[in-house]
Write an enzyme that holds these catalytic residues in place. Structure first.
Site, PDB file in Angstrom:
ATOM      1  N   SER A 121      44.301  45.132  38.400  1.00 42.59           N
ATOM      2  CA  SER A 121      43.026  45.721  38.801  1.00 42.59           C
ATOM      3  C   SER A 121      43.234  46.466  40.112  1.00 42.59           C
ATOM      4  CB  SER A 121      41.978  44.621  38.999  1.00 42.59           C
ATOM      5  OG  SER A 121      40.855  45.112  39.697  1.00 42.59           O
ATOM      6  N   SER A 122      42.451  47.509  40.320  1.00 41.21           N
ATOM      7  CA  SER A 122      42.590  48.291  41.551  1.00 41.21           C
ATOM      8  C   SER A 122      42.163  47.510  42.789  1.00 41.21           C
ATOM      9  CB  SER A 122      41.780  49.588  41.454  1.00 41.21           C
ATOM     10  OG  SER A 122      40.414  49.307  41.206  1.00 41.21           O
ATOM     11  N   CYS A 123      41.523  46.338  42.603  1.00 37.10           N
ATOM     12  CA  CYS A 123      41.121  45.539  43.760  1.00 37.10           C
ATOM     13  C   CYS A 123      42.320  44.894  44.451  1.00 37.10           C
ATOM     14  CB  CYS A 123      40.111  44.472  43.360  1.00 37.10           C
ATOM     15  SG  CYS A 123      40.806  43.143  42.360  1.00 37.10           S
ATOM     16  N   TYR A 150      40.386  36.888  43.286  1.00 39.16           N
ATOM     17  CA  TYR A 150      40.794  37.567  42.051  1.00 39.16           C
ATOM     18  C   TYR A 150      41.963  38.506  42.315  1.00 39.16           C
ATOM     19  CZ  TYR A 150      40.396  40.667  37.971  1.00 39.16           C
ATOM     20  OH  TYR A 150      40.655  41.420  36.842  1.00 39.16           O
ATOM     21  N   LYS A 154      45.907  38.673  40.732  1.00 34.10           N
ATOM     22  CA  LYS A 154      46.489  39.852  40.094  1.00 34.10           C
ATOM     23  C   LYS A 154      47.766  40.303  40.817  1.00 34.10           C
ATOM     24  CE  LYS A 154      43.839  40.460  36.596  1.00 34.10           C
ATOM     25  NZ  LYS A 154      44.390  40.346  35.221  1.00 34.10           N
ATOM     26  N   HIS A 193      30.186  43.910  35.949  1.00 29.51           N
ATOM     27  CA  HIS A 193      30.577  44.847  36.983  1.00 29.51           C
ATOM     28  C   HIS A 193      29.485  45.896  37.151  1.00 29.51           C
ATOM     29  CE1 HIS A 193      34.713  43.250  36.150  1.00 29.51           C
ATOM     30  NE2 HIS A 193      34.784  43.383  37.457  1.00 29.51           N
ATOM     31  N   ASP A 283      27.979  46.126  49.909  1.00 28.07           N
ATOM     32  CA  ASP A 283      28.452  47.332  49.240  1.00 28.07           C
ATOM     33  C   ASP A 283      29.825  47.142  48.606  1.00 28.07           C
ATOM     34  OD1 ASP A 283      26.537  49.344  49.330  1.00 28.07           O
ATOM     35  OD2 ASP A 283      27.060  49.934  51.375  1.00 28.07           O
TER      36      ASP A 283
END
Length: 326
Positions: A121-123, A150, A154, A193, A283
């Protein structure tokens, strides 16, 4: 091809008659990958629901791999959720995903699975990473606190794949998708999401005639969105055209503000009321745009526009709204 870790492997067309296991084949990404592989002619796809095979059960996972002995694996199974879910249940997101990954990757290694594609994931990238985010930004700064558990899981998966390449010489790879959406997404109020949450919220408002929709945050963060069918196409392309230890970003290369995407969703579902923003809510990361130049060099670009993808997703949602989880 000689990878930077010394591994020698030449990617090419996968054997359509080989056993191909898609872990998480009922989810957003896994189901899209399954559809793409079927369309490409793969004849021996295998998948198991969580009730049939609990990927957190190490013994069961090893027994499954020993019995089925897949040649190819895509690891798309994961516990996922939005900001609220990640903030509320960080232990669950860390523990469940670590166990799923370790069990599947260890079991795949035990039977020498030829090609594994691990989906992250890009997180995984730092909260304030330089935009657009390059693959080498990994581990260069602090993570976004709302989903750091999370993200750590990953990151561990990426390092696990790299370690297998170094220690066992297997040509496994990792792909890091941007924000995904499409059929079989999680539209539940508690676990979704941002994009499926917006679709559900605006569709319900349009149906009920509500005059106002209230969203979290300020609407100013920028996000990149990729349709799951595009992601699935990219996964097959990477398996057949890319080999290397570094994860590959998968995205569109362009982004939009949350307020902007909310406006598009409102238009697609036919909501004509007002949108307000609850600025007391977080945000998240200010911007997450992936640098997809490595993917472009491998010969792939996205083809589904945001507007077209949203129309498809809204149609699917309305057809299945009575049977959705949550």
């Amino acid at each position: 091809m000689v990878a930077s870790d010394g591994l020698q492997f030449t990617p090419g067309e996968l054997d359509r008659d080989a056993v191909f296991y898609v872990a998480g084949h009922r989810g957003l990404v896994g189901s899209a990958i399954w559809r793409r592989l079927e369309a490409a002619g793969f004849s021996r796809l295998i998948g198991r629901t969580s009730s049939e095979l609990d990927l957190k059960d190490r013994d069961a996972v090893f027994e499954f791999f020993a019995a089925e002995r897949p040649r190819y694996v895509v690891l798309a199974a994961a516990k996922v959720g939005g900001i609220m879910a990640n903030s509320t249940y960080p232990v669950d997101f860390l523990s469940d995903n670590m166990r799923i990954q370790v069990n599947v990757l260890d079991a795949a290694r035990s039977v020498d699975v030829e090609r594994v594609l691990f989906l992250g994931s890009s997180c995984i990238y730092p909260k304030f990473a330089e935009q657009p985010i390059r693959e080498d930004s990994l581990l260069t700064g602090h993570l976004e606190p709302t989903n750091d558990a999370y993200a750590i899981a990953k990151i561990a998966g990426i390092l696990h794949v790299q370690a297998v390449r170094r220690q066992y010489g297997l040509p496994w790879i990792s792909a890091m998708p941007t924000n995904l959406y499409g059929p079989n997404d999680n539209f539940s109020p508690q676990g979704s999401h941002v994009l499926p949450a917006l679709i559900r919220r605006y569709d319900e408002a349009a149906r009920s005639g509500a005059p106002v929709v209230t969203n979290w945050g300020t609407g100013t963060p920028r996000r990149e969105f990729l349709h799951a069918d595009d992601m699935a196409d990219a996964c097959l392309h990477l398996l057949e055209h890319y080999d290397g230890p570094e994860q590959v970003n998968v995205g569109t290369g362009s982004d939009v503000t949350i307020a902007g995407i909310a406006s598009v969703v409102a238009s697609v579902v036919g909501f004509t009321g007002a949108t307000e923003w609850d600025t007391s809510k977080p945000d998240g990361t200010p911007q997450k745009l992936l640098d997809v130049s490595k993917l472009a060099e491998a010969g792939w670009r996205s083809s589904i526009s945001l507007e077209e993808g949203l129309r498809r997703t809204v149609e699917w949602y309305r057809e299945h709204v009575g049977k959705l989880r949550g």
